[in-house]
Design a protein around this motif. Structure first.
Motif, mmCIF file in Angstrom:
data_model
loop_
_atom_site.group_PDB
_atom_site.id
_atom_site.type_symbol
_atom_site.label_atom_id
_atom_site.label_comp_id
_atom_site.label_asym_id
_atom_site.label_seq_id
_atom_site.Cartn_x
_atom_site.Cartn_y
_atom_site.Cartn_z
ATOM 1 N N THR A 184 148.377 94.706 40.426
ATOM 2 C CA THR A 184 148.067 93.301 40.189
ATOM 3 C C THR A 184 147.361 92.730 41.350
ATOM 4 O O THR A 184 146.913 91.570 41.047
ATOM 5 C CB THR A 184 149.431 92.747 39.808
ATOM 6 N N CYS A 185 147.396 93.174 42.348
ATOM 7 C CA CYS A 185 146.740 92.371 43.361
ATOM 8 C C CYS A 185 145.169 92.600 43.112
ATOM 9 O O CYS A 185 144.616 91.609 43.684
ATOM 10 C CB CYS A 185 146.990 93.055 44.894
ATOM 11 N N ALA A 186 144.704 93.598 42.702
ATOM 12 C CA ALA A 186 143.168 93.682 42.252
ATOM 13 C C ALA A 186 143.061 92.717 41.297
ATOM 14 O O ALA A 186 141.837 92.035 41.279
ATOM 15 C CB ALA A 186 142.981 95.113 41.740
ATOM 16 N N GLU A 187 143.940 92.593 40.205
ATOM 17 C CA GLU A 187 143.426 91.692 39.090
ATOM 18 C C GLU A 187 143.545 90.019 39.532
ATOM 19 O O GLU A 187 142.481 89.295 39.429
ATOM 20 C CB GLU A 187 144.627 91.823 38.087
ATOM 21 N N ILE A 188 144.366 89.810 40.572
ATOM 22 C CA ILE A 188 144.548 88.473 41.132
ATOM 23 C C ILE A 188 143.378 88.207 41.996
ATOM 24 O O ILE A 188 142.752 87.127 42.016
ATOM 25 C CB ILE A 188 145.759 88.238 41.859
ATOM 26 N N SER A 189 142.791 89.258 42.683
ATOM 27 C CA SER A 189 141.807 89.186 43.491
ATOM 28 C C SER A 189 140.470 88.985 42.725
ATOM 29 O O SER A 189 139.662 88.093 43.079
ATOM 30 C CB SER A 189 141.666 90.464 44.560
ATOM 31 N N ILE A 190 140.272 89.783 41.823
ATOM 32 C CA ILE A 190 139.042 89.467 40.925
ATOM 33 C C ILE A 190 138.935 88.043 40.500
ATOM 34 O O ILE A 190 138.012 87.492 40.114
ATOM 35 C CB ILE A 190 138.947 90.618 39.929
ATOM 36 N N ALA A 191 140.147 87.667 39.647
ATOM 37 C CA ALA A 191 140.070 86.290 39.229
ATOM 38 C C ALA A 191 139.875 85.369 40.317
ATOM 39 O O ALA A 191 139.250 84.546 39.700
ATOM 40 C CB ALA A 191 141.503 85.939 38.454
ATOM 41 N N LEU A 192 140.473 85.226 41.378
ATOM 42 C CA LEU A 192 140.213 84.331 42.342
ATOM 43 C C LEU A 192 138.685 84.570 42.773
ATOM 44 O O LEU A 192 138.091 83.343 43.110
ATOM 45 C CB LEU A 192 141.239 84.345 43.476
ATOM 46 N N THR A 193 138.253 85.573 42.898
ATOM 47 C CA THR A 193 136.868 85.780 43.479
ATOM 48 C C THR A 193 135.934 85.170 42.313
ATOM 49 O O THR A 193 134.894 84.481 42.596
ATOM 50 C CB THR A 193 136.558 87.172 43.722
ATOM 51 N N TYR A 194 136.261 85.452 40.975
ATOM 52 C CA TYR A 194 135.379 84.938 39.756
ATOM 53 C C TYR A 194 135.351 83.315 39.953
ATOM 54 O O TYR A 194 134.626 82.630 39.642
ATOM 55 C CB TYR A 194 135.880 85.327 38.781
ATOM 56 N N PHE A 195 136.624 82.585 39.813
ATOM 57 C CA PHE A 195 136.916 81.288 40.267
ATOM 58 C C PHE A 195 136.032 80.863 41.575
ATOM 59 O O PHE A 195 135.519 79.705 41.339
ATOM 60 C CB PHE A 195 138.159 80.870 40.183
ATOM 61 N N GLN A 196 136.236 81.247 42.492
ATOM 62 C CA GLN A 196 135.372 80.668 43.740
ATOM 63 C C GLN A 196 133.866 81.084 43.568
ATOM 64 O O GLN A 196 133.069 79.999 43.875
ATOM 65 C CB GLN A 196 135.777 81.744 45.032
ATOM 66 N N LEU A 197 133.200 81.978 42.990
ATOM 67 C CA LEU A 197 131.760 82.275 42.698
ATOM 68 C C LEU A 197 131.361 81.249 41.615
ATOM 69 O O LEU A 197 130.341 80.834 41.971
ATOM 70 C CB LEU A 197 131.481 83.830 42.084
ATOM 71 N N THR A 198 132.147 80.929 40.562
ATOM 72 C CA THR A 198 131.697 80.054 39.597
ATOM 73 C C THR A 198 131.528 78.697 40.196
ATOM 74 O O THR A 198 130.971 77.659 39.919
ATOM 75 C CB THR A 198 132.656 79.910 38.449
#
Length: 96
Positions: free
Chosen positions: A1-15
């Protein structure tokens, strides 16, 4: 789950056009170590019957080291997942 949270937050940061995602991906997934340490404090006060100072220092010393190792492990997993995600989404862009 830490990978999923990191990917989601990275996506929001890149957007939001913030491209400095490395440390945020590491820290967001590594922050679960804070939960582990706080739970160990709760467990110490509610379940354990340790009364001696040396035993208490030994318990918290080991739990602190375990939490640091857990922080580094989950942070590395989150940063690696974020890196692979960014590589995948920017690798699919076709420049003509």
């Amino acid at each position: 789950t830490c990978a999923e949270i990191s990917i989601a937050l990275t996506y929001f940061q890149l957007t939001s056009e913030d491209y400095r995602w490395w440390w945020r991906a590491f820290l967001s997934s590594g922050s679960s170590a804070l939960y582990v340490f706080l739970y160990s404090v709760l467990y110490f006060y509610t379940r354990l019957n340790i009364e001696k100072l040396v035993s208490t220092l030994l318990y918290f010393g080991y739990m602190f080291m375990l939490s640091i190792i857990f922080f580094l492990l989950t942070g590395a997993v989150g940063a690696s997942a974020g890196f692979l995600f960014v590589k995948a989404i920017y690798g699919s862009i076709k420049i003509d």
